[in-house]
Design a protein around this motif. Structure first.
Motif, PDB file in Angstrom:
ATOM      1  N   ARG A 121       0.798  -1.216   0.000  1.00 12.55           N
ATOM      2  CA  ARG A 121       0.000   0.000   0.000  1.00 12.55           C
ATOM      3  C   ARG A 121       0.835   1.272   0.000  1.00 12.55           C
ATOM      4  NH1 ARG A 121      -3.258  -1.981   5.083  1.00 12.55           N
ATOM      5  NH2 ARG A 121      -1.312  -3.131   5.272  1.00 12.55           N
TER       6      ARG A 121
ATOM      7  N   THR B 258      -7.748   9.560   4.178  1.00 13.54           N
ATOM      8  CA  THR B 258      -7.856   8.120   3.967  1.00 13.54           C
ATOM      9  C   THR B 258      -7.782   7.376   5.297  1.00 13.54           C
ATOM     10  OG1 THR B 258      -5.466   7.873   3.671  1.00 13.54           O
ATOM     11  CG2 THR B 258      -6.798   8.201   1.695  1.00 13.54           C
TER      12      THR B 258
ATOM     13  N   LEU C 110      -6.322   1.734   3.837  1.00 13.69           N
ATOM     14  CA  LEU C 110      -5.496   2.507   2.912  1.00 13.69           C
ATOM     15  C   LEU C 110      -4.456   3.291   3.712  1.00 13.69           C
ATOM     16  CD1 LEU C 110      -8.485   3.886   0.835  1.00 13.69           C
ATOM     17  CD2 LEU C 110      -7.055   1.941   0.250  1.00 13.69           C
TER      18      LEU C 110
ATOM     19  N   ARG D 296      -1.882   5.477   2.035  1.00 17.13           N
ATOM     20  CA  ARG D 296      -1.499   6.727   1.371  1.00 17.13           C
ATOM     21  C   ARG D 296      -2.472   7.026   0.252  1.00 17.13           C
ATOM     22  NH1 ARG D 296       1.568  10.543   2.789  1.00 17.13           N
ATOM     23  NH2 ARG D 296       2.485  10.816   0.735  1.00 17.13           N
ATOM     24  N   ILE D 297      -2.648   8.301  -0.009  1.00 21.28           N
ATOM     25  CA  ILE D 297      -3.361   8.714  -1.211  1.00 21.28           C
ATOM     26  C   ILE D 297      -2.554   9.817  -1.872  1.00 21.28           C
ATOM     27  CG2 ILE D 297      -4.831  10.384   0.016  1.00 21.28           C
ATOM     28  CD1 ILE D 297      -7.048   9.523  -2.046  1.00 21.28           C
TER      29      ILE D 297
ATOM     30  N   THR E  69      -4.311   5.407  -5.089  1.00 23.92           N
ATOM     31  CA  THR E  69      -4.042   4.705  -3.835  1.00 23.92           C
ATOM     32  C   THR E  69      -4.029   3.203  -4.090  1.00 23.92           C
ATOM     33  OG1 THR E  69      -4.680   4.537  -1.501  1.00 23.92           O
ATOM     34  CG2 THR E  69      -6.455   4.489  -3.104  1.00 23.92           C
TER      35      THR E  69
END
Length: 1106
Positions: free
Chosen positions: A856, A1053, A1078, A1080-1081, A1092
């Motif tokens: 992720r 997120t 999640l 990181r975006i 993501t």
């Protein structure tokens, strides 16, 4: 208490104390008035079984009778049988019985009183009979009314006659005799004739002849009858059979003892005196109904043909209909199939037979009930034709249908209930009303020509909670009314999908698309059906997700996507997000349901593939429709986790086993417990499996027992038929060979053993552990299965499947998968998991090759139309992929970190890549050349970092770690500029303001802090929501956040992705990924594209809809 009753209690005292549970029994005894609340409280403070029996021995016959009835009601049939012989005379047949159970005295009394004889075929309904006799016993000392009421054909008259066919009742309560008078639907002259006949009979019995002239009016007849009943027959019982009119009862209101049968329970409201009621259930249970058929056809119940059970189901247990069919079969024993088809086609007029019953056929009996209604109410009753079977409705629904005020509707419904034309469930608020299936069948048959008009005049929708009937059944009514175009518009509307899914859940919607598929557009129907199947688990969540947002993740060619886009344009919601990337996981899963709270340990197909059974940590057993996911049955099955469930070969039985060491067998159709095996396994039972054929039905179980851990059960025996010896470690799985000759068992001892089922002898041992060359520990064999020809066995051990070759990868579950099973035809695969979901996969569409599964933590470089993604894979290699072309070309692989890479970020010019890792270091890469600089200083994993400015001149880097510190670095020199002790707990996330002057951190110590970058000092501690609050907002901790360039929007997120209005703090939109958690975006500079990766490695590229 009689000596016989006391003797029974003392003789079987030890058995009663061991087996019964007093709390349930005492509830019945209190309601019967034979035990007080104080007595119950005293018993609860002692050994309850012992104390209850001590109390019983001090009480009278009524207490014994009540205790016996309580045992029957609570299914203690074996204990009730022990006490049956000791029942006092009030509930037992007379002493000195003749061959048919009656004394000559009883026969004489009933014959003189005109009481009908038993039917040729008679089945005893003992519990109901006991209730009537208990009420009659109330008339022993004083006058009053006992009303036996129920719908047409429920057996009221037979029950009334049988209740007085008892020596004790006559001798103790009614020594003056029993007098039967059949009433029916009479006018005044006919009623007068009936009473004249009764008076003549009574006077003739006294004098041998009747010297008085017959009464000439009803008033005179009433006075004559009063004199006879009070002076000449003071302790006698008058039975009025089949009373319809309260005016008739007023003629008999003469302060005597009366038992009456009626369809209208409110008749006695017009008379004086004590009143008692007994309601006759509308149907017999299956065993009683089969007994009637067996007696008529002179066949043993177990030898009846298959059609017998189907006939009983179609009759809905009605004693009248079962008897009519039985009488017909007595003369034409080869017509089982014919009469079944007549019932299924509702051809009631053809089901007729002359008998002692007033109506030759069912349609006549039903029609008679309607004739007594006023004309306007009869018309309203016929409107109930549009209601679907087995559905209970509130009065508010009929307010809409009839266009009447609620109070008026309730009064009309109560009239229908009183006349046994309708039933009421008073346990709900508001009350729910429903028709017996036979009543509804009759209405449909009678009003077939007017049905379409009924449907067209019905139902408008209503937002009232009590009118949810229309939400569920609007599609049903529209289809019945042939409103095809209206049905099309409704079912292919995202607004309707959102309303019905929110209220009823997705299963009902999917069922609608299946039910009405033939009259809908096939392609559009499949698009909506697939959308619901894939997002069903999301639509069951609360808060309810945005259906339009979910629909924007569908393929752009889909009608679902087109409608979502139209909704967005119409509402001008410019914050909605569509998914640019796609993932082939959606092509594999054809259904996903969320059946249990907690892990799901087992899921299995029925043998016909129509049903799915599931069980797990919630201790429940649930059965679903496999096509729609609609829940059919829910049973609180065990006292601990349910580890396995299995269908019998004919799908009529379900077996379960549990950590509570018990094995149970359930009826699928009735959802009731049939057998419990609880004494032989000493540890948790891991698996259960029926034989594959019905030839000789057996059940195999295996457990964690030390040595006797595999058993085979015959359901007709209380104990196991065989125990297989050989394993000395827990046995995880067992399964029969295709021909049921052998049983394969899989154990923690590293072996699979094959036992002969007939002899229980070990036939062969397969040592699986030696197949692992590098055996650095014990090999646990989890499960095994046979090939279709029975010549080979496949087993799973130590995370490996020992078979020929891997065919596919199925990714989608978010936690451990406990069990998989193919459907009977192999087209579908069922899986269940700790993630609380059951997934059904389409085997023809699953992947034959594995894709790279990304972690992720990633970074994204946005450059005009191109997107470059850098992410770590499962081998801690950095994968740099160019997404401007379909293939996703690999540009570089960088090695250096010794543990998982947690964060990677490109510099503005794209030449430098910065990464952080669980190895506590930060690395600055010239990724094209491979040159690297290492920044060391953190003591625990470096969760994340941020450049303090995006300009090339500013080389400062801010990093934060699980060690609770924030550090500032110069990435050109590698020098540490600042070291801030920020939190006592691990720092989860951080964010730098757009101007680079401030930064914020969130921590596991549940605080949010604002800092000055220049001085490194704390400016403010912000208030923090509770973890539960954050979970409800994000499905987990907030892990990343970004401001838009103008600071008006914020994206964050966690478990989900959320967009916020910064000014007012309102959530604008939520996107639900397939996976969770999640980290990181990544956001493009214009805040239009978001990238993501979720917990199962799926990459998402989201774009704002413009």
């Amino acid at each position: 208490m009689e000596e016989g009753a006391r003797s029974c209690l003392l003789r079987f005292r030890h058995r009663l104390e061991e087996d019964m549970k007093p709390p349930y029994l005492m509830d019945h005894m209190i309601s019967d008035g034979v035990m007080s609340m104080d007595e119950e409280e005293k018993i609860r403070t002692q050994d309850q079984a012992v104390a209850l029996l001590e109390l019983l021995l001090r009480k009278d016959n009524n207490a014994y009778i009540s205790f016996y009835n309580a045992l029957v009601k609570e299914a203690y049939d074996d204990l009730a049988n022990l006490l049956h012989d000791g029942l006092p005379q009030i509930l037992s047949y007379a002493q000195n019985n003749s061959s048919d159970g009656l004394t000559s005295y009883v026969k004489m009394v009933l014959s003189e009183g005109g009481v009908p004889q038993r039917p040729v075929v008679f089945v005893n309904r003992q519990e109901l009979l006991n209730r009537v006799r208990e009420k009659l016993y109330q008339l022993q000392k004083d006058s009053g009314w006992v009303t036996v009421f129920g719908m047409a054909g429920s057996g009221k008259s037979v029950l009334a006659a049988e209740a007085v066919r008892n020596h004790g009742i006559i001798e103790e309560c009614f020594p003056g005799g029993i007098h039967w008078l059949s009433i029916g639907q009479l006018d005044k002259p006919d009623l007068l004739v009936k009473i004249q006949s009764l008076c003549f009979r009574l006077e003739q019995s006294l004098n041998g002849q009747c010297l008085n002239r017959p009464p000439s009016s009803l008033d005179e007849a009433k006075e004559r009858l009063r004199f006879l009943m009070l002076r000449r027959y003071p302790r006698s019982l008058l039975i009025l059979d089949d009373v319809w009119d309260s005016a008739v009862l007023r003629v008999f209101d003469i302060h005597c003892r009366i038992l009456l049968t009626t369809r209208n329970r409110s008749l006695t409201d017009s008379v004086s005196g004590a009143k008692y009621e007994v309601e006759v259930e509308s149907g017999l249970d299956e065993n009683k109904a089969l007994e009637i058929l067996s007696l008529y056809t002179k066949t043993k119940p177990h030898s009846l043909p298959e059609e017998a059970r189907s006939i009983v189901r179609e009759c809905k247990g009605s004693p009248l209909v079962v008897s009519l069919i039985g009488a017909l079969l007595k003369e034409k024993p080869n017509r089982w199939r014919y009469y079944l088809s007549q019932l299924q086609q509702k051809q009631f007029k053809r089901i007729r037979k002359s008998s002692s019953y007033d109506y030759d056929a069912l349609d006549q009996a039903m029609a008679a009930s309607l004739e007594v209604l006023p004309d306007e109410h009869r018309k309203l009753y016929k409107d109930l034709t549009v209601i679907e079977k087995d559905i209970k409705i509130p009065a508010k629904v009929l307010c809409i249908l009839w266009d009447l005020e609620p109070e008026e509707v309730e009064d009309i419904l109560q009239e229908f209930v009183n006349k046994s034309l309708l039933f009421v469930d008073s346990h709900n608020k508001p009350y729910l009303y429903y028709l017996h299936d036979l009543q509804l069948d009759f209405l449909v048959e009678q009003n077939r020509d007017q049905l379409e008009q009924h449907y067209r005049n019905g139902p408008p929708t209503s937002g009232d909670e009590e009118s949810l009937y229309w939400i569920r059944f609007l599609t049903y009514h529209m289809a019945k009314a042939n409103l095809t175009q209206e049905l099309y518009s409704l079912m292919f509307s995202l607004n309707w999908v959102s309303i019905k899914a929110r209220i009823m859940g997705p299963a009902h919607l999917i069922n609608d698309y299946m039910e009405y598929g033939p009259i809908l557009d096939k392609e559009v129907r499949s698009q909506f059906q697939e959308f619901l199947s894939l997002n069903g688990h999301q639509l069951e969540q609360r808060p309810f997700p945005d259906v339009v947002q979910l629909a924007l993740s569908q393929p752009q060619t889909s009608e679902v996507y087109r409608q979502a886009l139209q909704s967005f344009l119409h509402l001008d919601l410019n914050h909605l997000i569509k998914t640019k990337s796609s993932h082939n996981l959606k092509k594999m899963i054809i259904s996903l349901i969320h059946p249990h709270q907690g892990s799901i340990y087992s899921a299995c197909f029925s043998n016909n593939g129509a049903k799915i059974a599931t069980c797990g940590a919630s201790r429940t057993l649930k059965v679903f429709r496999s096509v729609t996911g609609e829940k059919l049955t829910e049973i609180q099955a065990h006292d601990d986790e349910v580890l396995c469930c299995a269908f019998s070969p004919d799908d009529r039985l379900l077996a379960t086993c549990s950590s509570d060491r018990k094995v149970k067998v359930w009826s699928v159709e009735q959802a009731n417990l049939l057998r419990v095996f609880e004494e032989e396994h000493e540890e948790q039972v891991n698996h259960c499996q029926f034989t594959n054929t019905r030839r000789k039905l057996l059940l195999a179980t295996c457990s964690n027992d030390e040595c006797m851990n595999v058993k085979v059960w015959n359901l007709n025996r209380p104990n196991s038929q065989n125990t297989m010896f050989g394993h000395f470690e827990p046995v995880n799985h067992c399964c029969f060979s295709p021909d049921d000759t052998y049983l394969a068992t899989s154990s923690n001892d590293g072996t699979v053993k094959l036992f002969q089922v007939s002899s229980a002898n070990e036939w062969k041992t397969i040592n699986v552990s030696i197949m692992f060359a590098e055996n650095d520990g014990e090999v646990l064999v989890k499960c095994s299965t046979w090939t279709a020809d029975g010549k080979r066995i496949i087993c799973a051990a130590k995370n490996a499947v020992l078979a020929n070759k891997k065919m596919a990868d199925c990714s989608g579950h978010l936690s451990w998968v406990h069990r998989v099973q193919f459907s009977p035809d192999g087209s579908q695969l069922l899986s269940c998991s700790d993630d609380q979901t059951v997934r059904m996969w389409e085997t023809k569409r699953i992947h034959t090759s594995s894709a790279v599964c990304l972690k992720r933590d990633s970074d994204v470089l946005f450059s005009e139309e191109e997107i470059i993604v850098s992410a770590a894979d499962n081998c801690n290699r950095l994968q740099v992929s160019f997404l401007g072309m379909p293939s996703g070309k690999l540009l570089a692989t960088l090695q250096g970190h010794t543990k998982t890479v947690l964060r990677c970020h490109f510099s503005q010019n794209g030449q430098t890549l910065i990464t952080s890792s669980e190895d506590t270091t930060i690395r600055v890469w010239r990724w094209q050349s491979g040159e690297v600089r290492v920044l060391e200083g953190h003591k625990e994993q470096v969760r994340c970092f941020s450049l303090l400015s995006n300009t090339l001149a500013n080389t400062r880097l801010l990093s934060w770690s699980f060690d609770g510190t924030v550090k500032v670095w110069d990435i050109e020199t590698g020098e540490k500029l600042q070291d801030i002790e920020a939190h006592q707990g691990a720092i989860l996330s951080g964010h730098v303001s757009p101007d680079g002057c401030f930064f914020a951190t969130t921590s596991a110590d549940k605080t949010v802090k604002l800092w000055s970058v220049k001085e490194g000092c704390l400016l403010k501690i912000c208030s923090q929501e509770s973890k539960d609050g954050m979970d409800s907002l994000h499905g987990g901790w907030v892990t990343d956040m970004h401001f838009s360039p103008d600071d008006s929007l914020l994206v964050s997120t966690g478990g989900y992705i959320k967009w916020w209005n910064v000014e007012n703090g309102e959530a604008l939109q939520t996107f639900y990924p397939t996976g969770t958690a999640l980290k990181r975006i990544h956001v493009s500079s214009d805040f239009s594209t978001f990238v993501t990766i979720d917990s199962i490695g799926i990459l998402y590229i989201l774009q704002r809809v413009v």
